[in-house]
Write a protein that holds these residues in place. Structure first.
Motif, PDB file in Angstrom:
ATOM      1  N   SER A 185       0.797  -1.228   0.000  1.00 54.35           N
ATOM      2  CA  SER A 185       0.000   0.000   0.000  1.00 54.35           C
ATOM      3  C   SER A 185       0.829   1.277   0.000  1.00 54.35           C
ATOM      4  CB  SER A 185      -0.948   0.004   1.201  1.00 54.35           C
ATOM      5  OG  SER A 185      -0.203  -0.020   2.414  1.00 54.35           O
ATOM      6  N   GLY A 186       2.155   1.146   0.020  1.00 55.04           N
ATOM      7  CA  GLY A 186       3.006   2.320  -0.166  1.00 55.04           C
ATOM      8  C   GLY A 186       3.552   2.964   1.084  1.00 55.04           C
ATOM      9  N   THR A 187       3.443   2.312   2.237  1.00 57.95           N
ATOM     10  CA  THR A 187       3.857   2.941   3.488  1.00 57.95           C
ATOM     11  C   THR A 187       5.329   3.340   3.487  1.00 57.95           C
ATOM     12  OG1 THR A 187       2.177   1.738   4.736  1.00 57.95           O
ATOM     13  CG2 THR A 187       4.016   2.630   5.986  1.00 57.95           C
ATOM     14  N   THR A 188       6.202   2.480   2.987  1.00 60.64           N
ATOM     15  CA  THR A 188       7.630   2.807   2.967  1.00 60.64           C
ATOM     16  C   THR A 188       7.887   4.063   2.145  1.00 60.64           C
ATOM     17  OG1 THR A 188       8.176   0.459   3.148  1.00 60.64           O
ATOM     18  CG2 THR A 188       9.940   1.936   2.462  1.00 60.64           C
ATOM     19  N   ALA A 189       7.242   4.168   1.001  1.00 63.12           N
ATOM     20  CA  ALA A 189       7.418   5.338   0.143  1.00 63.12           C
ATOM     21  C   ALA A 189       6.884   6.603   0.816  1.00 63.12           C
ATOM     22  CB  ALA A 189       6.721   5.123  -1.194  1.00 63.12           C
ATOM     23  N   VAL A 190       5.736   6.493   1.473  1.00 64.71           N
ATOM     24  CA  VAL A 190       5.162   7.642   2.183  1.00 64.71           C
ATOM     25  C   VAL A 190       6.111   8.109   3.267  1.00 64.71           C
ATOM     26  CG1 VAL A 190       3.299   8.367   3.717  1.00 64.71           C
ATOM     27  CG2 VAL A 190       2.770   7.041   1.669  1.00 64.71           C
ATOM     28  N   ALA A 191       6.643   7.172   4.052  1.00 61.43           N
ATOM     29  CA  ALA A 191       7.573   7.529   5.129  1.00 61.43           C
ATOM     30  C   ALA A 191       8.833   8.177   4.569  1.00 61.43           C
ATOM     31  CB  ALA A 191       7.924   6.285   5.931  1.00 61.43           C
ATOM     32  N   ALA A 192       9.371   7.619   3.495  1.00 61.66           N
ATOM     33  CA  ALA A 192      10.572   8.181   2.886  1.00 61.66           C
ATOM     34  C   ALA A 192      10.323   9.600   2.393  1.00 61.66           C
ATOM     35  CB  ALA A 192      11.037   7.285   1.739  1.00 61.66           C
ATOM     36  N   LYS A 193       9.187   9.806   1.753  1.00 53.06           N
ATOM     37  CA  LYS A 193       8.880  11.137   1.227  1.00 53.06           C
ATOM     38  C   LYS A 193       8.741  12.163   2.352  1.00 53.06           C
ATOM     39  CE  LYS A 193       5.952  13.517  -2.118  1.00 53.06           C
ATOM     40  NZ  LYS A 193       4.875  13.362  -3.118  1.00 53.06           N
ATOM     41  N   GLN A 194       8.108  11.767   3.437  1.00 54.66           N
ATOM     42  CA  GLN A 194       7.955  12.685   4.563  1.00 54.66           C
ATOM     43  C   GLN A 194       9.299  13.070   5.165  1.00 54.66           C
ATOM     44  OE1 GLN A 194       5.234  11.285   7.537  1.00 54.66           O
ATOM     45  NE2 GLN A 194       3.471  11.281   6.161  1.00 54.66           N
ATOM     46  N   LEU A 195      10.279  12.189   5.054  1.00 56.57           N
ATOM     47  CA  LEU A 195      11.597  12.422   5.650  1.00 56.57           C
ATOM     48  C   LEU A 195      12.607  12.980   4.646  1.00 56.57           C
ATOM     49  CD1 LEU A 195      11.858   9.189   7.821  1.00 56.57           C
ATOM     50  CD2 LEU A 195      11.482  11.529   8.638  1.00 56.57           C
TER      51      LEU A 195
END
Length: 222
Positions: A185-195
């Motif tokens: 569902s993209g959680t890793t990508a979301v976290a990376a983008k936020q950081l």
């Protein structure tokens, strides 16, 4: 999607790619990403067309129809400078060395341990040195660490953004690149983008790629 006649990984930075991960990673150079952070499927019988998460894994299966974790891990280590794999305790016999183990405590208290589901999850880090790690993020049953999300979890093994952010912060720096070849569902990508990290997300399920892209397009990332 599934078009690899481009320069890897530069042309796919901050992109969601709908593809078989091993097929896609063939085009990636050695040590071209700073951190691989992923949660591959495990613990499910692979028979015929019955696959987890609506996916097929033809290129990472062995002759017995099971995921060839040795081959998968070798490819992840070729590409990533650091590799973190959730659920690796389920196929520990295929790991190349002991590594360093990460424990995600999902309950935090003894009473909460009685909640439905596992009280913790383990992840393997391909480091020959360093200490074991513990991350405390309450999550499970009716408790969702991503409390700002209106909708329920959309993936059966969806990790909370808070957890992935903690791990990414500890094992990478700003502007580095994080790869998740089982993006879900993209959680890793979301976290990376936020950081303020670059990301590359790969998933064989078109449905989950669309969900991940939708989450990444939100004005306020969750």
């Amino acid at each position: 999607r599934q078009c690899f006649d481009m320069i890897w990984p530069d042309d796919f930075i901050s992109k969601v790619i709908n593809a078989d991960c091993l097929e896609a990673m063939k085009y990636m150079k050695d040590k071209c990403v700073d951190l691989v952070l992923t949660d591959p499927p495990y613990g499910i019988e692979y028979e015929g067309e019955k696959r987890p998460n609506e996916s097929t894994f033809d290129n990472i299966e062995n002759d017995n129809g099971q995921i060839d974790y040795k081959n998968l891990i070798a490819e992840l280590e070729r590409i990533g400078k650091k590799v973190i794999i959730f659920g690796a305790n389920n196929f520990y016999q295929d790991l190349p060395h002991k590594g360093v183990w990460i424990c995600w405590d999902k309950r935090l208290t003894e009473p909460a341990d009685k909640m439905l589901g596992s009280a913790f999850e383990l992840a393997w880090l391909n480091s020959l040195t360093g200490y074991f790690r513990m991350y405390l993020v309450l999550h499970g049953a009716v408790v969702n660490a991503d409390h700002r999300e209106i909708k329920a979890r959309v993936h059966p093994t969806q990790k909370p953004v808070e957890l992935m952010k903690k791990i990414i912060q500890d094992f990478s720096e700003e502007n580095m690149t994080v790869l998740d070849p089982f993006l879900g569902s993209g959680t890793t990508a979301v976290a990376a983008k936020q950081l303020n990290r670059n990301f590359i997300g790969i998933d064989i399920s078109e449905k989950y790629c669309q969900i991940a892209e939708d989450r990444l397009r939100q004005e306020i990332l969750l």
